[in-house]
Design a protein around this motif. Structure first.
Motif, PDB file in Angstrom:
ATOM      1  N   ARG A  38      31.404  18.452   7.078  1.00  0.00           N
ATOM      2  CA  ARG A  38      31.737  17.317   6.213  1.00  0.00           C
ATOM      3  C   ARG A  38      31.589  16.060   7.060  1.00  0.00           C
ATOM      4  N   ASP A  39      30.539  15.324   6.817  1.00  0.00           N
ATOM      5  CA  ASP A  39      30.131  14.272   7.744  1.00  0.00           C
ATOM      6  C   ASP A  39      29.054  13.431   7.048  1.00  0.00           C
ATOM      7  N   PRO A  40      28.985  12.134   7.307  1.00  0.00           N
ATOM      8  CA  PRO A  40      27.805  11.403   6.845  1.00  0.00           C
ATOM      9  C   PRO A  40      26.541  11.989   7.490  1.00  0.00           C
ATOM     10  N   ARG A  41      25.411  11.748   6.871  1.00  0.00           N
ATOM     11  CA  ARG A  41      24.136  12.212   7.403  1.00  0.00           C
ATOM     12  C   ARG A  41      23.274  11.012   7.801  1.00  0.00           C
ATOM     13  N   GLY A  42      22.717  11.083   9.012  1.00  0.00           N
ATOM     14  CA  GLY A  42      21.784  10.055   9.433  1.00  0.00           C
ATOM     15  C   GLY A  42      20.466  10.190   8.691  1.00  0.00           C
ATOM     16  N   LEU A  62      24.980   7.957   2.705  1.00  0.00           N
ATOM     17  CA  LEU A  62      25.895   7.185   1.878  1.00  0.00           C
ATOM     18  C   LEU A  62      25.638   5.695   2.080  1.00  0.00           C
ATOM     19  N   LYS A  63      25.945   4.885   1.089  1.00  0.00           N
ATOM     20  CA  LYS A  63      25.514   3.487   1.095  1.00  0.00           C
ATOM     21  C   LYS A  63      26.551   2.534   1.663  1.00  0.00           C
ATOM     22  N   ARG A  66      44.098  12.753  13.946  1.00  0.00           N
ATOM     23  CA  ARG A  66      43.442  11.679  14.696  1.00  0.00           C
ATOM     24  C   ARG A  66      42.579  10.819  13.755  1.00  0.00           C
ATOM     25  N   PHE A  67      41.837  11.490  12.876  1.00  0.00           N
ATOM     26  CA  PHE A  67      41.008  10.791  11.898  1.00  0.00           C
ATOM     27  C   PHE A  67      41.877   9.888  11.016  1.00  0.00           C
ATOM     28  N   TYR A  68      42.949  10.460  10.464  1.00  0.00           N
ATOM     29  CA  TYR A  68      43.770   9.696   9.518  1.00  0.00           C
ATOM     30  C   TYR A  68      44.680   8.697  10.217  1.00  0.00           C
ATOM     31  N   ASP A  69      44.994   8.916  11.460  1.00  0.00           N
ATOM     32  CA  ASP A  69      45.734   7.920  12.224  1.00  0.00           C
ATOM     33  C   ASP A  69      44.935   6.621  12.283  1.00  0.00           C
ATOM     34  N   PHE A  70      43.635   6.752  12.569  1.00  0.00           N
ATOM     35  CA  PHE A  70      42.765   5.570  12.603  1.00  0.00           C
ATOM     36  C   PHE A  70      42.611   4.978  11.203  1.00  0.00           C
ATOM     37  N   VAL A  71      42.306   5.829  10.228  1.00  0.00           N
ATOM     38  CA  VAL A  71      42.066   5.340   8.863  1.00  0.00           C
ATOM     39  C   VAL A  71      43.315   4.686   8.284  1.00  0.00           C
ATOM     40  N   SER A  72      44.479   5.242   8.578  1.00  0.00           N
ATOM     41  CA  SER A  72      45.720   4.703   7.999  1.00  0.00           C
ATOM     42  C   SER A  72      45.972   3.265   8.439  1.00  0.00           C
ATOM     43  N   GLN A  73      45.417   2.883   9.582  1.00  0.00           N
ATOM     44  CA  GLN A  73      45.560   1.521  10.091  1.00  0.00           C
ATOM     45  C   GLN A  73      44.304   0.678   9.823  1.00  0.00           C
ATOM     46  N   SER A  74      43.324   1.264   9.153  1.00  0.00           N
ATOM     47  CA  SER A  74      42.049   0.577   8.880  1.00  0.00           C
ATOM     48  C   SER A  74      41.681   0.789   7.418  1.00  0.00           C
ATOM     49  N   PRO A  75      42.370   0.126   6.492  1.00  0.00           N
ATOM     50  CA  PRO A  75      42.153   0.397   5.068  1.00  0.00           C
ATOM     51  C   PRO A  75      40.730   0.129   4.588  1.00  0.00           C
ATOM     52  N   GLU A  76      39.944  -0.625   5.341  1.00  0.00           N
ATOM     53  CA  GLU A  76      38.541  -0.818   4.961  1.00  0.00           C
ATOM     54  C   GLU A  76      37.793   0.509   4.887  1.00  0.00           C
ATOM     55  N   ALA A  77      38.319   1.561   5.582  1.00  0.00           N
ATOM     56  CA  ALA A  77      37.659   2.872   5.608  1.00  0.00           C
ATOM     57  C   ALA A  77      37.929   3.697   4.358  1.00  0.00           C
ATOM     58  N   LEU A  78      38.855   3.276   3.494  1.00  0.00           N
ATOM     59  CA  LEU A  78      39.258   4.096   2.349  1.00  0.00           C
ATOM     60  C   LEU A  78      38.094   4.389   1.409  1.00  0.00           C
ATOM     61  N   HIS A  79      37.211   3.421   1.215  1.00  0.00           N
ATOM     62  CA  HIS A  79      36.079   3.635   0.321  1.00  0.00           C
ATOM     63  C   HIS A  79      35.194   4.759   0.855  1.00  0.00           C
ATOM     64  N   MET A  80      34.882   4.712   2.148  1.00  0.00           N
ATOM     65  CA  MET A  80      34.039   5.743   2.748  1.00  0.00           C
ATOM     66  C   MET A  80      34.751   7.093   2.761  1.00  0.00           C
ATOM     67  N   VAL A  81      36.051   7.098   3.031  1.00  0.00           N
ATOM     68  CA  VAL A  81      36.813   8.350   3.023  1.00  0.00           C
ATOM     69  C   VAL A  81      36.733   9.007   1.649  1.00  0.00           C
ATOM     70  N   THR A 107      31.338  -1.995   4.126  1.00  0.00           N
ATOM     71  CA  THR A 107      32.256  -1.050   3.497  1.00  0.00           C
ATOM     72  C   THR A 107      32.230  -1.186   1.974  1.00  0.00           C
ATOM     73  N   LYS A 108      31.407  -2.078   1.457  1.00  0.00           N
ATOM     74  CA  LYS A 108      31.301  -2.317   0.022  1.00  0.00           C
ATOM     75  C   LYS A 108      29.879  -2.011  -0.470  1.00  0.00           C
ATOM     76  N   ARG A 109      29.805  -1.488  -1.690  1.00  0.00           N
ATOM     77  CA  ARG A 109      28.508  -1.284  -2.346  1.00  0.00           C
ATOM     78  C   ARG A 109      28.165  -2.498  -3.197  1.00  0.00           C
ATOM     79  N   TRP A 110      26.870  -2.785  -3.293  1.00  0.00           N
ATOM     80  CA  TRP A 110      26.414  -3.773  -4.260  1.00  0.00           C
ATOM     81  C   TRP A 110      26.302  -3.074  -5.616  1.00  0.00           C
ATOM     82  N   PRO A 111      27.051  -3.489  -6.626  1.00  0.00           N
ATOM     83  CA  PRO A 111      26.982  -2.806  -7.920  1.00  0.00           C
ATOM     84  C   PRO A 111      25.552  -2.806  -8.465  1.00  0.00           C
TER      85      PRO A 111
END
Length: 529
Positions: A113-117, A136-137, A167-182, A286-290
């Protein structure tokens, strides 16, 4: 440990008072070269592993071609760009693509479970153009200075060498910009069925520049002609039990039997200005263009029709850089793009060597003539001028001369106070994540909840509570379902104060229904369907 011992510093011992933001001219950039704290941080990070890549170590690749339509949507491509690779209809440009996972090592499973290059090297008549993106965009962060911390949090624990969800969620919990990607990654979209049924995206915002020196903002996307297919966690586990390299095998076998995968390259276009009418910053990755506002406009077709003759020479030694552009395609002030542009090429010089561009897989089709010389593993001298004694410029003794300048070049006006900014334009990190949750198919949403519940059960209570707080602010149903599944007290989570130093979620946050208002967009079907 005392308070002083917990203070973050550089390796020169300088206290770091802002580890979240590049220095930039004004809130929206551009970033500046004297970002010494960032340069020290990212260049050390680029050298943390040898010899495999720090990220995107597990991958495969193939050769093919790109054929431009000569149009962008219904308009002549020349209206927007002077890049010949996009304007010359019917010309086949050789390409090499490397597909990859991100976090795992070279022999890790491709069911991760990972983004793909999705990195494409176009060998154009005007030199190489590298378009280095993901499936992912969007991305987890919007400022490149945070990249080493993000990868450290996602990689295995430095003591136990185990990947730990906390460890993953420790970082994400303090970086809400990541919620969309999560929200994307923890859904089935986080495990593509294979590389042939996978989108590609520049993620970052670029600019197209025409022959009048006029620029527009753009994003690039590759849409697979076979459609998109993703895996649930259960399907991925069943495949991994049989084959850890299923996607590499699938791509290789398809090309060998003549079933050549194809994508359509599309662009989204936006005028090159601030766009205060939008509720997001178009430079925020961290945002998509609609797509209903900024539709995907077809540009050309990309076909893969030849497997590598030698995996190491062509896949492992292929080297990409986001700064490798051709005339007519330019940088935006996207802070992740500007940071990546230093990091990628710096990584290649360290990983492969200073003369990595002399390797056939990386060298352009166009002739090279430079004054760069020597270095480790140099095996030929770049073409020079009439006088082989002159390896400098300017010269009147027959050395190389500058190429003609465009008749009308692009000049961006830049002014602002130099400082470190966390842009207020991107304060709402919850809206698009909530929108994504509501537009998932039922089976995608169920898989997302199941995956998050399993992860929350492995996190300490403070991290789990904060993540529930975030999910609830994205969508009430989202937070409630994860809390109930993991046995977490929702009311206790909701009672948490906002993150210190972060804007409170906006009023757009709680929509507890998710079945209405779905946009018409390509769905990620289950591979089992």
């Amino acid at each position: 440990m005392g308070e002083e011992q917990n203070k973050l510093t550089t390796r020169q011992g300088h206290p770091v008072s802002d580890n979240q933001s590049l220095r930039s001219v004004g809130e929206r950039g551009p970033a500046t070269l004297e970002n010494y704290q960032f340069i020290e941080k990212i260049t050390h990070f680029d050298r943390e592993r040898i010899p495999e890549r720090v990220v995107h170590a597990r991958g495969t690749g193939a050769h093919g071609y790109f054929e431009a339509y000569g149009k962008i949507g219904d308009e002549p491509a020349g209206k927007y760009t002077r890049a010949k690779v996009l304007t010359q209809a019917g010309v086949r440009t050789p390409v090499f693509i490397r597909f990859s996972t991100v976090i795992g090592s070279k022999d890790s499973p491709e069911t991760a479970r990972d983004p793909r290059g999705f990195a494409v090297k176009f060998k154009t008549v005007d030199g190489v153009w590298d378009l280095v993106g993901n499936n992912l965009k969007i991305f987890f962060i919007r400022d490149a200075i945070k990249f080493p911390d993000m990868i450290h949090a996602f990689k295995p624990d430095p003591v136990s060498n185990r990947q730990e969800p906390w460890r993953f969620y420790d970082f994400v919990s303090q970086s809400p910009e990541a919620l969309h990607m999560v929200t994307w990654v923890k859904s089935p979209w986080g495990i593509p069925a294979d590389y042939r049924h996978m989108e590609g995206s520049s993620v970052n915002t670029y600019k197209l520049v025409n022959d009048q020196g006029v620029a527009v903002l753009c994003k690039f996307s590759f849409e697979p002609k076979l459609g998109v297919k993703n895996l649930t966690s259960k399907q991925a586990a069943e495949i991994q039990a049989r084959d850890v390299g299923h996607a590499t095998r699938d791509l290789y076998d398809a090309i060998e039997r003549g079933d050549f995968p194809e994508w359509e390259l599309c662009v989204q276009i936006m005028s090159d200005d601030a766009h205060p009418e939008l509720d997001f910053d178009p430079l925020d990755d961290t945002k998509r263009w609609p797509e209903d506002q900024f539709p995907l406009l077809p540009v050309g077709r990309l076909v893969l029709d030849r497997n590598p003759a030698n995996f190491f020479a062509e896949v492992e030694q292929s080297a990409f850089g986001t700064g490798v552009l051709v005339d007519g395609i330019d940088f935006s002030d996207d802070k992740m793009l500007q940071g990546r542009t230093l990091s990628y090429s710096d990584t290649q010089r360290y990983r492969v060597g200073p003369n990595y561009l002399q390797l056939p897989i990386n060298s352009p089709e166009a002739e090279t003539r430079t004054n760069q010389r020597d270095g480790q593993m140099a095996f030929y001298v770049d073409g020079g001028g009439e006088n082989p004694h002159v390896n400098y410029e300017p010269s009147v003794m027959g050395g190389l001369r500058e190429a003609p300048k465009p008749a009308k070049d692009y000049h961006q006006w830049v002014e602002g106070h130099l400082g470190r900014y966390q842009t207020s334009r991107t304060a709402d990190d919850y809206k698009q994540a909530g929108d994504r949750y509501r537009t998932f198919e039922d089976w995608e949403r169920d898989d997302l909840i199941d995956n998050l519940v399993a992860d929350m059960n492995q996190c300490p209570e403070p991290i789990a509570l904060r993540m529930i707080w975030h999910f609830w602010h994205c969508d009430e149903d989202y937070g409630r379902r994860v809390a109930e599944g993991a046995g977490i007290d929702l009311e206790k989570a909701k009672a948490l104060p906002p993150l210190e130093g972060k804007p409170e979620p906006g009023s757009s946050r709680p929509r507890s229904t998710y079945t209405d208002g779905r946009p018409e967009e390509r769905r990620g079907e289950s591979a089992a369907e």
